[in-house]
Scaffold this motif. Structure first.
Motif, PDB file in Angstrom:
ATOM      1  N   ARG A  11       0.836  -1.207   0.000  1.00 20.97           N
ATOM      2  CA  ARG A  11       0.000   0.000   0.000  1.00 20.97           C
ATOM      3  C   ARG A  11       0.872   1.260   0.000  1.00 20.97           C
ATOM      4  N   MET A  12       2.033   1.177   0.643  1.00 19.17           N
ATOM      5  CA  MET A  12       2.894   2.364   0.693  1.00 19.17           C
ATOM      6  C   MET A  12       3.312   2.782  -0.709  1.00 19.17           C
ATOM      7  N   LYS A  13       3.568   1.786  -1.577  1.00 20.26           N
ATOM      8  CA  LYS A  13       3.915   2.147  -2.965  1.00 20.26           C
ATOM      9  C   LYS A  13       2.714   2.811  -3.637  1.00 20.26           C
ATOM     10  N   ALA A  14       1.544   2.206  -3.452  1.00 21.21           N
ATOM     11  CA  ALA A  14       0.335   2.764  -4.074  1.00 21.21           C
ATOM     12  C   ALA A  14       0.106   4.203  -3.604  1.00 21.21           C
ATOM     13  N   ASP A  15       0.445   4.468  -2.329  1.00 24.14           N
ATOM     14  CA  ASP A  15       0.225   5.814  -1.760  1.00 24.14           C
ATOM     15  C   ASP A  15       1.419   6.740  -1.972  1.00 24.14           C
ATOM     16  N   ASN A  16       2.420   6.238  -2.709  1.00 28.56           N
ATOM     17  CA  ASN A  16       3.601   7.070  -2.979  1.00 28.56           C
ATOM     18  C   ASN A  16       4.382   7.445  -1.722  1.00 28.56           C
ATOM     19  N   ARG A  17       4.410   6.526  -0.735  1.00 27.64           N
ATOM     20  CA  ARG A  17       5.183   6.771   0.486  1.00 27.64           C
ATOM     21  C   ARG A  17       6.429   5.901   0.455  1.00 27.64           C
ATOM     22  N   LYS A  18       7.590   6.509   0.696  1.00 21.92           N
ATOM     23  CA  LYS A  18       8.863   5.766   0.633  1.00 21.92           C
ATOM     24  C   LYS A  18       9.000   4.807   1.816  1.00 21.92           C
ATOM     25  N   ILE A  19       9.632   3.683   1.545  1.00 19.52           N
ATOM     26  CA  ILE A  19       9.831   2.647   2.570  1.00 19.52           C
ATOM     27  C   ILE A  19      11.271   2.735   3.097  1.00 19.52           C
ATOM     28  N   ALA A  20      11.404   2.844   4.414  1.00 19.75           N
ATOM     29  CA  ALA A  20      12.742   2.863   5.032  1.00 19.75           C
ATOM     30  C   ALA A  20      13.020   1.507   5.660  1.00 19.75           C
ATOM     31  N   MET A  21      14.087   0.874   5.182  1.00 24.12           N
ATOM     32  CA  MET A  21      14.433  -0.472   5.657  1.00 24.12           C
ATOM     33  C   MET A  21      15.888  -0.459   6.129  1.00 24.12           C
ATOM     34  N   VAL A  22      16.174  -1.208   7.184  1.00 22.42           N
ATOM     35  CA  VAL A  22      17.537  -1.260   7.707  1.00 22.42           C
ATOM     36  C   VAL A  22      17.787  -2.675   8.212  1.00 22.42           C
ATOM     37  N   THR A  23      19.043  -3.081   8.254  1.00 21.30           N
ATOM     38  CA  THR A  23      19.330  -4.415   8.787  1.00 21.30           C
ATOM     39  C   THR A  23      19.468  -4.341  10.306  1.00 21.30           C
ATOM     40  N   ALA A  24      19.274  -5.471  10.950  1.00 23.04           N
ATOM     41  CA  ALA A  24      19.596  -5.634  12.372  1.00 23.04           C
ATOM     42  C   ALA A  24      19.895  -7.121  12.567  1.00 23.04           C
ATOM     43  N   TYR A  25      20.699  -7.403  13.591  1.00 25.61           N
ATOM     44  CA  TYR A  25      21.111  -8.790  13.796  1.00 25.61           C
ATOM     45  C   TYR A  25      20.902  -9.262  15.230  1.00 25.61           C
ATOM     46  N   ASP A  26      20.524  -8.313  16.131  1.00 24.66           N
ATOM     47  CA  ASP A  26      20.326  -8.707  17.531  1.00 24.66           C
ATOM     48  C   ASP A  26      19.189  -7.902  18.154  1.00 24.66           C
ATOM     49  N   TYR A  27      18.831  -8.278  19.367  1.00 22.47           N
ATOM     50  CA  TYR A  27      17.689  -7.688  20.070  1.00 22.47           C
ATOM     51  C   TYR A  27      17.873  -6.191  20.310  1.00 22.47           C
ATOM     52  N   THR A  28      19.059  -5.809  20.786  1.00 20.87           N
ATOM     53  CA  THR A  28      19.273  -4.395  21.149  1.00 20.87           C
ATOM     54  C   THR A  28      19.132  -3.482  19.935  1.00 20.87           C
ATOM     55  N   MET A  29      19.789  -3.834  18.845  1.00 23.96           N
ATOM     56  CA  MET A  29      19.708  -2.994  17.646  1.00 23.96           C
ATOM     57  C   MET A  29      18.285  -3.009  17.083  1.00 23.96           C
ATOM     58  N   ALA A  30      17.627  -4.164  17.158  1.00 21.58           N
ATOM     59  CA  ALA A  30      16.241  -4.253  16.672  1.00 21.58           C
ATOM     60  C   ALA A  30      15.355  -3.279  17.443  1.00 21.58           C
ATOM     61  N   ARG A  31      15.525  -3.246  18.762  1.00 22.84           N
ATOM     62  CA  ARG A  31      14.723  -2.349  19.604  1.00 22.84           C
ATOM     63  C   ARG A  31      14.968  -0.890  19.202  1.00 22.84           C
ATOM     64  N   LEU A  32      16.216  -0.545  18.926  1.00 20.46           N
ATOM     65  CA  LEU A  32      16.549   0.850  18.602  1.00 20.46           C
ATOM     66  C   LEU A  32      16.019   1.251  17.226  1.00 20.46           C
ATOM     67  N   VAL A  33      16.212   0.398  16.229  1.00 21.97           N
ATOM     68  CA  VAL A  33      15.754   0.785  14.879  1.00 21.97           C
ATOM     69  C   VAL A  33      14.231   0.779  14.807  1.00 21.97           C
ATOM     70  N   ASP A  34      13.615  -0.089  15.599  1.00 24.86           N
ATOM     71  CA  ASP A  34      12.147  -0.100  15.661  1.00 24.86           C
ATOM     72  C   ASP A  34      11.642   1.202  16.296  1.00 24.86           C
ATOM     73  N   ALA A  73      13.404 -10.483  16.319  1.00 24.39           N
ATOM     74  CA  ALA A  73      11.930 -10.484  16.448  1.00 24.39           C
ATOM     75  C   ALA A  73      11.512 -10.001  17.831  1.00 24.39           C
ATOM     76  N   ARG A  74      12.284 -10.355  18.860  1.00 24.36           N
ATOM     77  CA  ARG A  74      11.925  -9.958  20.234  1.00 24.36           C
ATOM     78  C   ARG A  74      12.035  -8.451  20.448  1.00 24.36           C
ATOM     79  N   GLY A  75      12.781  -7.763  19.577  1.00 25.31           N
ATOM     80  CA  GLY A  75      12.982  -6.323  19.755  1.00 25.31           C
ATOM     81  C   GLY A  75      12.034  -5.464  18.944  1.00 25.31           C
ATOM     82  N   LEU A  76      11.188  -6.082  18.123  1.00 29.01           N
ATOM     83  CA  LEU A  76      10.342  -5.290  17.206  1.00 29.01           C
ATOM     84  C   LEU A  76       8.917  -5.160  17.707  1.00 29.01           C
TER      85      LEU A  76
END
Ligand code: KIV
Length: 278
Positions: A11-34, A73-76
């Motif tokens: 839907r974001m593409k249909a609405d012309n909204r850009k998608i921001a994606m980033v990698t994470a590999y552990d709980y702490t970083m997942a919590r922060l980027v989320d 997954a536990r950090g998101l």
């Protein structure tokens, strides 16, 4: 807050909204980027290079990916979780691909899986999607084929290569993927592919006209001052502050100023030396 789904991202593409994606590999970083509000988090097989210190992604296993995916997954709370299928976990047959994707969902709590390759990977994508697992494609520079590609180089520069890339993108969409990563592709070609597809394109080294962008979290945070490919923008320079902080800690330990009174615990009263009991 509910986690973003594949449908939300379409839907974001249909609405012309850009998608921001980033990698994470552990709980702490997942919590922060989320908490930073990114739309998608990728547990990339770049874990091999960024976390395991390997020269490429080829030795990463399905067990590695399931483990890191579980931690992330536990950090998101709100971001969509997609997980890379590692080298040789899907290339043998569509059946093997489905089994591997199933493990990443069951053991890694992935909401979708990502795999590399266009036309050649379409049958695998189709079988995984048929089973109810959303799939992200990945074309252009596909790091699992680094030896066949002759290194980390821009893909799709000539006319023939550009046409091949467009065919790959269309095949992945036709097979049912809900989004596709374009890595190291000329900006003009990425713009054409993005316009031709109904599903979002997520660029890395593919210019500004993709429907979204992805970066490796360690790169955008500047954890490695010696690594600065052209397509990376560093939004922080964290290597020096981290080294400085740990150096200050080590100095305090050595000179006896850490731990101080405020970091210490005491017995309630009647201090009888424990040593006397022995
Ligand atoms: O493994 C990874 O981190 C990736 C991104 C760079 C797209 O595939």
């Amino acid at each position: 807050m509910a986690r973003r789904t594949a449908l939300d991202l379409l839907r974001m593409k249909a609405d012309n909204r850009k998608i921001a994606m980033v990698t994470a590999y552990d709980y702490t970083m997942a919590r922060l980027v989320d908490a930073a509000g990114v739309d998608m988090v990728l547990v990339g097989d770049s874990v091999g290079m960024v976390v395991q210190g390997l020269p490429d992604t080829l030795s990463v296993t399905l067990d590695d990916m399931a483990y890191h995916s579980r931690c992330v997954a536990r950090g998101l709370q709100q971001a969509h979780l997609t997980v890379d299928m590692p080298f040789m976990s899907y290339q043998v047959s569509p059946e093997q691909a489905l089994e591997s994707a199933g493990r990443l969902v069951k053991e890694g709590h992935a909401q979708s899986v990502k795999l590399e390759g266009g036309v050649r990977s379409a049958p695998a994508v189709e079988m995984i999607v048929e089973a109810g697992i959303p799939v992200v494609g990945h074309i252009g520079l596909t790091p699992q084929s680094v030896h066949a590609l002759g290194g980390w180089r821009v893909q799709g520069r000539g006319q023939e290569a550009a046409e091949r890339l467009m065919r790959d993108a269309l095949a992945i969409q036709e097979a049912g993927a809900f989004c596709v990563v374009l890595e190291m592709v000329p900006a003009e070609l990425a713009a054409e592919v993005s316009a031709a597809l109904g599903i979002p394109t997520i660029g890395i080294g593919a210019g500004p006209h993709c429907d979204g962008q992805v970066l490796v979290c360690n790169d955008l945070l500047g954890f490695d001052s010696g690594f600065k490919p052209r397509f990376v923008k560093r939004f922080a320079e964290l290597e020096a502050p981290v080294v400085d902080a740990v150096r200050a800690y080590a100095e305090d330990v050595r000179e006896g100023s850490f731990p101080a009174e405020e970091h210490s615990f005491h017995r309630r009263r009647g201090p009888r030396k424990v040593a006397k009991l022995y």
